[in-house]
Design a protein around this motif. Structure first.
Motif, mmCIF file in Angstrom:
data_model
loop_
_atom_site.group_PDB
_atom_site.id
_atom_site.type_symbol
_atom_site.label_atom_id
_atom_site.label_comp_id
_atom_site.label_asym_id
_atom_site.label_seq_id
_atom_site.Cartn_x
_atom_site.Cartn_y
_atom_site.Cartn_z
ATOM 1 N N GLY A 185 0.981 -1.304 -0.132
ATOM 2 C CA GLY A 185 0.213 0.231 -0.165
ATOM 3 C C GLY A 185 1.021 1.149 0.027
ATOM 4 O O GLY A 185 -0.228 2.897 0.026
ATOM 5 N N GLY A 186 2.498 1.307 0.134
ATOM 6 C CA GLY A 186 3.490 2.253 0.333
ATOM 7 C C GLY A 186 3.214 3.544 1.587
ATOM 8 O O GLY A 186 2.844 3.957 1.065
ATOM 9 N N PRO B 124 2.746 8.069 4.427
ATOM 10 C CA PRO B 124 4.087 7.561 2.916
ATOM 11 C C PRO B 124 4.934 6.795 3.699
ATOM 12 O O PRO B 124 5.467 6.938 3.854
ATOM 13 C CB PRO B 124 4.136 8.429 2.668
ATOM 14 C CG PRO B 124 3.853 9.606 2.341
ATOM 15 C CD PRO B 124 3.253 9.707 3.892
ATOM 16 N N LEU B 125 5.190 5.708 2.767
ATOM 17 C CA LEU B 125 6.011 4.976 2.965
ATOM 18 C C LEU B 125 7.963 5.095 3.772
ATOM 19 O O LEU B 125 8.260 6.010 2.447
ATOM 20 C CB LEU B 125 6.125 3.347 2.638
ATOM 21 C CG LEU B 125 6.736 2.569 2.124
ATOM 22 C CD1 LEU B 125 6.838 1.220 3.379
ATOM 23 C CD2 LEU B 125 8.066 1.359 0.827
ATOM 24 N N LEU B 126 7.971 5.202 4.702
ATOM 25 C CA LEU B 126 9.176 5.806 5.162
ATOM 26 C C LEU B 126 11.069 4.992 4.890
ATOM 27 O O LEU B 126 10.364 3.614 5.001
ATOM 28 C CB LEU B 126 9.461 6.103 6.361
ATOM 29 C CG LEU B 126 8.094 6.958 7.132
ATOM 30 C CD1 LEU B 126 8.730 7.075 8.399
ATOM 31 C CD2 LEU B 126 8.535 8.180 6.045
ATOM 32 N N GLY B 127 11.577 5.401 4.857
ATOM 33 C CA GLY B 127 12.920 4.616 4.243
ATOM 34 C C GLY B 127 13.612 3.974 5.138
ATOM 35 O O GLY B 127 13.252 4.022 6.334
ATOM 36 N N PRO B 128 15.441 3.134 4.806
ATOM 37 C CA PRO B 128 15.670 3.023 6.163
ATOM 38 C C PRO B 128 16.219 4.101 7.176
ATOM 39 O O PRO B 128 16.263 5.336 6.804
ATOM 40 C CB PRO B 128 16.965 2.301 5.462
ATOM 41 C CG PRO B 128 16.963 2.996 4.281
ATOM 42 C CD PRO B 128 15.760 3.294 3.332
ATOM 43 N N GLY C 56 -16.756 7.853 4.580
ATOM 44 C CA GLY C 56 -16.571 7.944 3.214
ATOM 45 C C GLY C 56 -15.712 9.289 2.909
ATOM 46 O O GLY C 56 -15.956 9.954 1.646
ATOM 47 N N ILE C 57 -14.385 9.649 3.309
ATOM 48 C CA ILE C 57 -13.429 10.051 3.138
ATOM 49 C C ILE C 57 -12.014 9.816 2.585
ATOM 50 O O ILE C 57 -11.605 8.468 3.102
ATOM 51 C CB ILE C 57 -13.252 11.921 3.776
ATOM 52 C CG1 ILE C 57 -13.139 10.582 5.085
ATOM 53 C CG2 ILE C 57 -14.556 12.393 3.845
ATOM 54 C CD1 ILE C 57 -12.396 12.324 6.166
ATOM 55 N N SER C 58 -11.089 10.161 1.807
ATOM 56 C CA SER C 58 -10.089 9.534 1.358
ATOM 57 C C SER C 58 -9.419 9.582 2.809
ATOM 58 O O SER C 58 -8.195 9.442 2.850
ATOM 59 C CB SER C 58 -9.357 10.151 0.581
ATOM 60 O OG SER C 58 -9.559 11.543 0.297
ATOM 61 N N ALA C 59 -9.323 10.614 3.442
ATOM 62 C CA ALA C 59 -8.100 11.032 4.703
ATOM 63 C C ALA C 59 -8.209 9.818 5.511
ATOM 64 O O ALA C 59 -9.128 9.141 6.161
ATOM 65 C CB ALA C 59 -8.523 12.213 5.623
ATOM 66 N N ASN C 60 -5.943 9.493 5.731
ATOM 67 C CA ASN C 60 -6.571 8.602 6.700
ATOM 68 C C ASN C 60 -5.970 9.061 7.747
ATOM 69 O O ASN C 60 -6.137 7.897 8.741
ATOM 70 C CB ASN C 60 -5.224 8.177 5.833
ATOM 71 C CG ASN C 60 -5.101 7.365 4.677
ATOM 72 O OD1 ASN C 60 -6.201 6.692 4.080
ATOM 73 N ND2 ASN C 60 -3.782 7.707 3.916
#
Length: 388
Positions: free
Chosen positions: A251-252, A266-270, A305-309
């Protein structure tokens, strides 16, 4: 290690009157608009100018005391100084630039420490080059290394990224994070870029017209609405620490815990590594979040019903009218009872900027339990491994 400042100095039209203390290692941002006295102040700390009055104490030693006629020259102050333009010696290689300060230190670093600094800054492959063959980011990393090899008691950074484009800034910021996390010395970081401060600083000193307007934790200072004209109305909000709890690579996204509440980014790196932990230590992956007031909405019930996570329960701390019919709403994370003063004192605070009309329409009141709909969360910096 500490730094104690209490000085007065007249420099042209600027009347500098600064008093504050840095009591622990880490980065303290010296923040304010151009002409507020930031560079004059660090020049006084470095010994490049003599203040008209007051005292400067570094690690318990008075390096300036007007009443007692103490004014140590720069070389005796054990201060590392990194300027905006690096100021490397053009006729020397990177290696010789680095060792210039090392050879003049009264207590030189051992070779193992020198190698660790070179590795931390990623400049091992540059040692044979001359400055003309370096990019702007590489020059600043070498300048940082030269300052560190002098084994300073305090490091002064005078807007080290201001002359760099965004790509070079992005290149050097992780090295400044590593410097903050791996070297145990106080760092005074001059900047007028709020994003740099939110990402790097542990503490913050806000200056205006030569005086200190506020000092303290970066988390507390950036949340103060009364300082918004200085810290940036557009970016006013909150900087809060968070711990990684998991990832969804498909899902990133990355899941974070912030004072017991889940946030999704959003997906965090190392992670940026630190020194190896003891065998019994638990390694946590931490970061910090910058949640801007303009990116927070308020709902009296959980929206559907909204896009906010990120929809988190919050309790209204207070409402403050702003110019142009706006309203700043300070929100404690969590639904808190009005009689739990101690809990409220320690609960993180975020801010929402809404219209006065919206505040009236929703009948918002201090102590009311509502929901924050966070449209955007900025992750300030890379993950850090820390020991629990």
């Amino acid at each position: 290690m500490n730094l104690e400042i209490d000085i007065r100095h007249q420099a042209g039209m600027l009347a500098l009157d600064a008093c504050f203390t840095i009591e622990r290692p880490g980065i303290t941002a010296l923040f304010g608009p151009s002409g507020s006295g930031k560079t004059t102040l660090i020049n006084a700390i470095a010994g490049l100018i003599r203040p008209d009055d007051g005292t400067i104490t570094i690690n318990g030693t008075a390096v300036f005391d007007r009443k007692n006629s103490i004014h140590l020259p720069p070389r005796q102050r054990r201060v590392g100084y990194v300027f905006q333009d690096a100021r490397l010696f053009p006729h020397l290689t990177v290696r010789k630039n680095l060792y210039f300060a090392h050879r003049r230190s009264p207590n030189p670093l051992p070779n193992g420490e020198i190698d660790a600094i070179i590795a931390m800054l990623g400049i091992g492959g540059l040692l044979s080059r001359r400055p003309i063959k370096l990019s702007g980011g590489e020059k600043q990393r070498v300048s940082l290394g030269r300052a560190l090899l002098g084994k300073p008691d305090i490091l002064l950074l005078d807007e080290p990224l201001s002359a760099l484009d965004q790509a070079r800034k992005d290149e050097i910021l992780p090295y400044l994070e590593a410097l903050r996390d791996q070297r145990r010395l106080p760092i005074l970081y001059v900047s007028h870029a709020i994003d740099e401060v939110a990402r790097l600083a542990d503490n913050m000193v806000v200056m205006e017209n030569g005086t200190v307007r506020a000092s303290g934790s970066v988390f507390d200072i950036l949340a103060r609405t009364d300082l918004a004209p200085l810290t940036g109305q557009f970016d006013t909000g909150a900087v809060i620490p968070a711990t990684v709890t998991g990832h969804d690579t498909a899902g990133g996204i990355t899941f974070l815990d912030c004072a017991g509440h889940q946030l999704i980014v959003p997906l965090l790196g190392p992670a940026t590594p630190i020194a190896p932990a003891p065998a019994t230590a638990t390694r946590l992956r931490q970061t910090r979040l910058h949640i801007r007031a303009r990116d927070v909405m308020i709902a009296t019930t959980i929206p559907d019903g909204i896009s906010a996570n990120n929809i988190v329960p919050v309790t209204i701390r207070n409402l403050q009218p702003l110019d142009h019919a706006g309203m700043d709403v300070a929100l404690h994370l969590g639904h808190l009872a009005t009689d739990t003063a101690n809990t409220q004192k320690h609960a993180p605070v975020i801010h929402a900027r809404i219209t006065g009309y919206s505040a009236s329409r929703l009948n918002l009141q201090p102590g009311q339990q509502v929901y924050a709909v966070i449209k955007s969360v900025t992750v300030d910096g890379k993950l850090r491994d820390t020991d629990a």
